[in-house]
Design a protein around this motif. Structure first.
Motif, PDB file in Angstrom:
ATOM      1  N   LEU B 241       5.361 -13.552   4.013  1.00 23.10           N
ATOM      2  CA  LEU B 241       5.098 -12.209   4.511  1.00 23.10           C
ATOM      3  C   LEU B 241       4.564 -12.338   5.926  1.00 23.10           C
ATOM      4  O   LEU B 241       3.747 -13.193   6.211  1.00 23.10           O
ATOM      5  CB  LEU B 241       4.055 -11.501   3.642  1.00 23.10           C
ATOM      6  N   VAL B 248      -1.304  -4.373   8.748  1.00 18.81           N
ATOM      7  CA  VAL B 248      -0.175  -4.373   7.839  1.00 18.81           C
ATOM      8  C   VAL B 248      -0.710  -4.170   6.435  1.00 18.81           C
ATOM      9  O   VAL B 248      -1.556  -4.912   5.965  1.00 18.81           O
ATOM     10  CB  VAL B 248       0.586  -5.706   7.936  1.00 18.81           C
ATOM     11  N   MET B 249      -0.224  -3.155   5.791  1.00 20.08           N
ATOM     12  CA  MET B 249      -0.784  -2.827   4.496  1.00 20.08           C
ATOM     13  C   MET B 249      -0.116  -3.614   3.385  1.00 20.08           C
ATOM     14  O   MET B 249       1.016  -4.057   3.519  1.00 20.08           O
ATOM     15  CB  MET B 249      -0.627  -1.334   4.263  1.00 20.08           C
ATOM     16  N   ALA B 250      -0.823  -3.759   2.291  1.00 15.61           N
ATOM     17  CA  ALA B 250      -0.299  -4.558   1.179  1.00 15.61           C
ATOM     18  C   ALA B 250       0.960  -3.910   0.628  1.00 15.61           C
ATOM     19  O   ALA B 250       1.137  -2.700   0.686  1.00 15.61           O
ATOM     20  CB  ALA B 250      -1.354  -4.672   0.092  1.00 15.61           C
ATOM     21  N   ALA B 251       1.837  -4.754   0.108  1.00 13.88           N
ATOM     22  CA  ALA B 251       3.108  -4.259  -0.416  1.00 13.88           C
ATOM     23  C   ALA B 251       2.876  -3.226  -1.494  1.00 13.88           C
ATOM     24  O   ALA B 251       1.968  -3.346  -2.305  1.00 13.88           O
ATOM     25  CB  ALA B 251       3.912  -5.426  -0.978  1.00 13.88           C
ATOM     26  N   GLY B 252       3.705  -2.203  -1.486  1.00 13.51           N
ATOM     27  CA  GLY B 252       3.638  -1.217  -2.557  1.00 13.51           C
ATOM     28  C   GLY B 252       2.650  -0.101  -2.282  1.00 13.51           C
ATOM     29  O   GLY B 252       2.849   1.028  -2.689  1.00 13.51           O
ATOM     30  N   TYR B 254       1.922   0.835   0.674  1.00 17.76           N
ATOM     31  CA  TYR B 254       2.217   1.361   1.998  1.00 17.76           C
ATOM     32  C   TYR B 254       2.656   2.819   1.920  1.00 17.76           C
ATOM     33  O   TYR B 254       3.532   3.183   1.155  1.00 17.76           O
ATOM     34  CB  TYR B 254       3.314   0.534   2.660  1.00 17.76           C
TER      35      TYR B 254
END
Lengths: 244, 274
Positions: B241, B248-252, B254
């Motif tokens: 990643l 940058v925000m954590a996956a999901g 966002y």
């Protein structure tokens, strides 16, 4: 010169003896968000594919800033670069990373230099919330993620108009929302969009105009408030009754 | 019995070892070069064969493409349908016969013959490889304005190449063995050495034994190398990643920012440029 970006005139398309589109007429102006709705097989996708010249129309013309693009004299590639397309099946290049997907067309087609292309790609990947996945290959992403990258790839070419061919139809229900959110934001930013969709709520809330197609003809068109709440054509009413 | 065989082989090896090694070297160089050139020919044929034509194209373009396709078809059918040993003779003697020029080196004519023979087979493999790639890949490329050449070299062939790699391996191994027919025009490959040596000292079987063993080693090494290449081309299954940026925000989790906030994270990410 016309003020419309795109004018479709008397467009028809047949596959062999099967007439798919008959005498289609409509215009797209800057900032329009046009949703094309209708039952499966009514010719919505074919219309969109004709506009991007993925299908060769059998009759009529498509004017881009007043110039017919269906003939052989125009540069099809230059035209397609200005008319972006997002597919139902994403069609990301599976041999490239997310970033390269968004950079490749810019460098090869628009001849942007690599650093600028990368920066632009990052900007649009940021817009769709995919900037942390730049090193991933398409196969490693979920459907919703792939579609967001596909939208970023199309945006990176800075098209004048963006065509969406059922962009959420191949997605699991929980991923539809993230893609529609991205599209909603694009519409708000003033992107000119032509969307073939089965998402009636999206058509109602986001579009500036709704086109209802049935059996290869435009059966009804108008602002969503009119077409979707008070349709004139009984077929439109019948179609919408199944959704709303 | 075996003891006699090994003594004979040792005898041949002491006297002619370097000649055999030289033959192996020639075989490997010829087979490798010709396979590479043959692949390039096959890829070019594949690109030419898949140029799209529509009824709206101007007539000269359609006629030209039709002629190109006919030529490619004839090329494939002729060189796939005749023995390579005959092709060698045909070209080696045919060119001087018609044009009055002879080849300056036996290498040139050998490489030409084996390359165009391989190219004919590869053209069909490449065609199959291209057909195996989802049409959506081509449409995705077209939709951003890429032309046929860019689509083929950037998107389709890199993917098709992985699918045709086993075919390339097949052709490489066939070439290692079948370049032995080039002795007919005097090319001194591994097999030609056998003919020469056993003709001189009448050790047919021990020499043949060495040849069998030698060819088998060559083809085993070749197929091993190709498997390595195939593994390499599969690429890494993992990806990093591109985080490190706290914005940058954590996956999901966002949330797509609304257009009201014009993506400050970007401006900071690029140090406020643009």
């Amino acid at each position: 010169m016309s003020e419309h970006i795109l004018e479709v005139r008397h467009l028809s398309k047949s596959f062999g003896s099967h007439q798919v589109l008959t005498d289609i007429d409509f215009n797209v102006s800057k900032g329009d968000v046009t949703c094309i709705i209708g039952a499966s097989g009514s010719g919505k996708s074919t219309l969109l594919r004709c506009i991007n010249l993925l299908e060769t129309p059998t009759g009529g013309e498509i004017l881009y800033h007043g110039q017919d693009v269906t003939g052989s004299r125009i540069d099809q590639c230059a035209y397609r670069a200005k008319v972006g397309m997002v597919f139902q099946s994403f069609n990301l290049f599976s041999n490239m990373t997310v970033l390269k997907n968004c950079v490749y067309g810019q460098v090869k087609v628009a001849k942007t230099d690599k650093a600028a292309a990368r920066e632009k790609a990052m900007y649009y990947l940021g817009k769709v919330g995919m900037q942390e996945y730049i090193n991933a290959k398409p196969d490693q992403l979920s459907g919703g993620q792939k579609q967001r990258v596909a939208i970023a790839r199309a945006l990176a070419m800075e098209p004048e108009i963006l065509l969406f061919d059922e962009p959420t139809s191949a997605l699991d229900p929980e991923m539809v929302g993230e893609v529609l959110d991205v599209m909603r934001n694009l519409a708000r930013d003033g992107m000119t969009m032509l969307v073939v969709t089965h998402e009636m709520a999206f058509a109602r809330d986001v579009s500036t105009r709704v086109v209802y197609m049935a059996d290869g003809v435009i059966a009804e068109e108008g602002p969503p408030s009119q077409v979707m709440t008070d349709p004139v054509n009984p077929r439109t009413r019948e179609f919408l009754a199944r959704f709303l | 019995m075996l003891e006699k065989l090994f003594t004979d082989i040792a005898g041949i090896w002491n006297k002619y070892g370097m000649v055999y090694l030289d033959g192996i070297k020639n075989t490997v160089i010829l087979a490798t070069t010709a396979t590479v050139i043959g692949c390039v020919i096959g890829l070019i044929c594949g690109i030419l064969n898949t140029i799209p034509v529509s009824s709206r194209d101007p007539l000269p373009k359609r006629i030209f493409l039709k002629i190109v396709r006919i030529i490619l078809r004839v090329y494939v059918e002729v060189f796939r349908g005749t023995p390579m040993i005959l092709q060698a003779v045909f070209i080696y003697y045919g060119i001087p016969y018609f044009f009055g020029v002879s080849f300056d080196s036996i290498w040139t004519v050998s490489i030409v013959v084996v390359s165009i023979n391989t190219g004919a087979y590869m053209a069909e493999s490449v065609r199959g490889g291209i057909m195996s790639i989802d049409i959506g890949q081509t449409e995705g490329a077209k939709a951003i304005g890429m032309n046929h050449w860019q689509t083929m070299t950037g998107v389709i062939l890199p993917q098709a190449f992985r699918n045709i790699l086993p075919q390339i391996g097949n052709n490489y191994i066939i070439n290692i063995k079948d370049t032995s027919v080039m002795f007919i025009i005097g090319f001194s490959d591994f097999f030609a050495v056998h003919k020469m040596v056993s003709g001189a000292i009448f050790t047919y079987f021990p020499s043949a034994f060495m040849e069998m063993f030698g060819y088998l080693v060559l083809t085993l090494v070749a197929s091993g190398l190709l498997r390595l290449l195939e593994k390499h081309m599969k690429g890494d299954k993992n990806y990093e990643l591109a985080s490190g940026d706290q914005l940058v925000m954590a996956a999901g989790t966002y949330k797509v920012p609304s257009s009201a906030e014009p993506f400050e994270e970007r401006s900071r990410e690029f140090g406020g440029k643009r």
